[in-house]
Design a protein around this motif. Sequence first.
Motif, PDB file in Angstrom:
ATOM      1  N   HIS A 112       0.852  -1.174   0.218  1.00  0.00           N
ATOM      2  CA  HIS A 112       0.474   0.018   0.233  1.00  0.00           C
ATOM      3  C   HIS A 112       0.586   1.700  -0.328  1.00  0.00           C
ATOM      4  O   HIS A 112       2.245   1.498   1.260  1.00  0.00           O
ATOM      5  CB  HIS A 112      -0.294   0.077   1.221  1.00  0.00           C
ATOM      6  N   GLU A 113       0.269   2.018  -0.077  1.00  0.00           N
ATOM      7  CA  GLU A 113       1.075   3.298  -0.148  1.00  0.00           C
ATOM      8  C   GLU A 113       0.887   4.022   0.857  1.00  0.00           C
ATOM      9  O   GLU A 113      -0.495   3.723   1.444  1.00  0.00           O
ATOM     10  CB  GLU A 113      -0.199   4.605  -1.578  1.00  0.00           C
ATOM     11  N   ILE A 114       1.778   4.635   1.013  1.00  0.00           N
ATOM     12  CA  ILE A 114       1.696   5.025   2.875  1.00  0.00           C
ATOM     13  C   ILE A 114       1.023   6.341   2.995  1.00  0.00           C
ATOM     14  O   ILE A 114       2.218   7.056   2.138  1.00  0.00           O
ATOM     15  CB  ILE A 114       2.678   4.695   3.744  1.00  0.00           C
ATOM     16  N   LEU A 115      -0.031   6.587   3.316  1.00  0.00           N
ATOM     17  CA  LEU A 115      -0.434   7.864   3.992  1.00  0.00           C
ATOM     18  C   LEU A 115       0.117   8.189   5.124  1.00  0.00           C
ATOM     19  O   LEU A 115      -0.710   7.602   5.845  1.00  0.00           O
ATOM     20  CB  LEU A 115      -1.872   8.642   3.788  1.00  0.00           C
ATOM     21  N   VAL A 116       0.240   9.833   5.345  1.00  0.00           N
ATOM     22  CA  VAL A 116       0.409  10.265   7.010  1.00  0.00           C
ATOM     23  C   VAL A 116      -0.156  11.628   7.308  1.00  0.00           C
ATOM     24  O   VAL A 116       0.285  12.738   6.234  1.00  0.00           O
ATOM     25  CB  VAL A 116       2.060  10.343   6.916  1.00  0.00           C
ATOM     26  N   ASN A 117      -1.307  11.869   7.411  1.00  0.00           N
ATOM     27  CA  ASN A 117      -2.139  12.636   7.802  1.00  0.00           C
ATOM     28  C   ASN A 117      -2.121  13.628   6.197  1.00  0.00           C
ATOM     29  O   ASN A 117      -2.202  14.698   5.591  1.00  0.00           O
ATOM     30  CB  ASN A 117      -1.226  14.128   7.959  1.00  0.00           C
ATOM     31  N   GLY A 118      -2.598  12.327   5.425  1.00  0.00           N
ATOM     32  CA  GLY A 118      -3.106  12.555   3.872  1.00  0.00           C
ATOM     33  C   GLY A 118      -2.147  12.865   3.017  1.00  0.00           C
ATOM     34  O   GLY A 118      -2.089  13.119   2.031  1.00  0.00           O
TER      35      GLY A 118
END
Length: 370
Positions: A353-359
């Motif tokens: 998965h692509e990792i999103l942090v705070n969007g």
Amino acid sequence: MKINHSDGNSLQKRISRYLESVYNISNGPNQADYDAALCSIINVQYVYNLAAKDIASGFLNGINTKIVLNARDCFLLGQFAVFMTFYRSGMQWLEYALHLKQNKSDVTIQLEQVSDALAQAKIAHDKRYSAQKWDNTRYFRRRFAPLSEPTGTQKIHPTQEAILRPPEVHYITKDTHGICQGRVQPSPDETKELFCCPYQGHLRARDIYVGEELSPETHGVLRQIVERISGLRVPDSSGMLYDLHVLSHTAGDYYPAHLDTDEHPTALATFLIYFSEVSKGGESYFLDANLKTVPKKGSAVMTYNLYSCGQNDESALHGFCPISFGEKWVTPVWIMYEHQTHLQCLSEPYLRHEILVNGQSKYKHQNEHR
Ligand SMILES: O=C(O)CCC(=O)C(=O)O
Ligand SMILES: [Fe+2]
């Protein structure tokens, strides 16, 4: 995430009331309590590779417990270790019991009882190990055999499968004890895949129910925090597949290596929120990353359990090291695949998965498997 402790006292009272209701100790400690304590000490000794004489002298994994054991205590621990088939540990305890009898004139137990138990432990040990060296690889291979693909995922073409299937992972070579003892550290490459993300949120201590379902308000706060950080969806309490609970663990507790998808097959990711520090031990460990995370009150750790095509990611194998001192309070939030309708389901196998942090995209995993 910050926990406001202005309500600490009432929380403390609630925790005590809860503990009293669960552990009714008015008639205790009983035999089961003693057995559990013996079992905990033997497990802590085993994982941290501690010497029986140090524990008996009051030193437990670097902490001075100021509790010194007598010959009878050591004898009971030795017998229990032998019963658990931890023969070497059992012999150490019995030898130390013998030492206390002979050198310190400890009268808490008869000499014959100790020497008989030691002789029997030696016989049991030799019987177990003299015949053919024990080959446990078969057990581990079966235990950690790649799990079958969840139904409903795209069928992979055999030749493609042959190319893309990750090399067989030999978890037997993964050194859980080394990680828990702090001997094994992540390599620079493994470290590159990890990152921390600061976040300020608020959770009032009085919102935390112990061992019970979390209140809808607390659930709402946790949900917001998890969603904001991860970009993944957590439904409100009515839509949850698994209730959120605060779990408490105490000295001797540990969690062997497992995949959360064993129990919750569609748990795309796990968000583990720590509500306490642990005085010693209790770190969550991740075998594939050679990593352990130290519980810090108000912090959390997140891992993906599934690839973006819905297959199990076996590198999510994790557990927690035995607690040698203190308590651990934690809430696991399982983020279910079926709630992530906004995510693209990528059919390519082993794509992370692509990792999103705070969007924001943190980094995009390459389609590779270490
Ligand atoms: O508490 C931890 O560190 C791990 C807990 C865990 O793995 C679980 O609840 O599935
Ligand atoms: Fe887990």
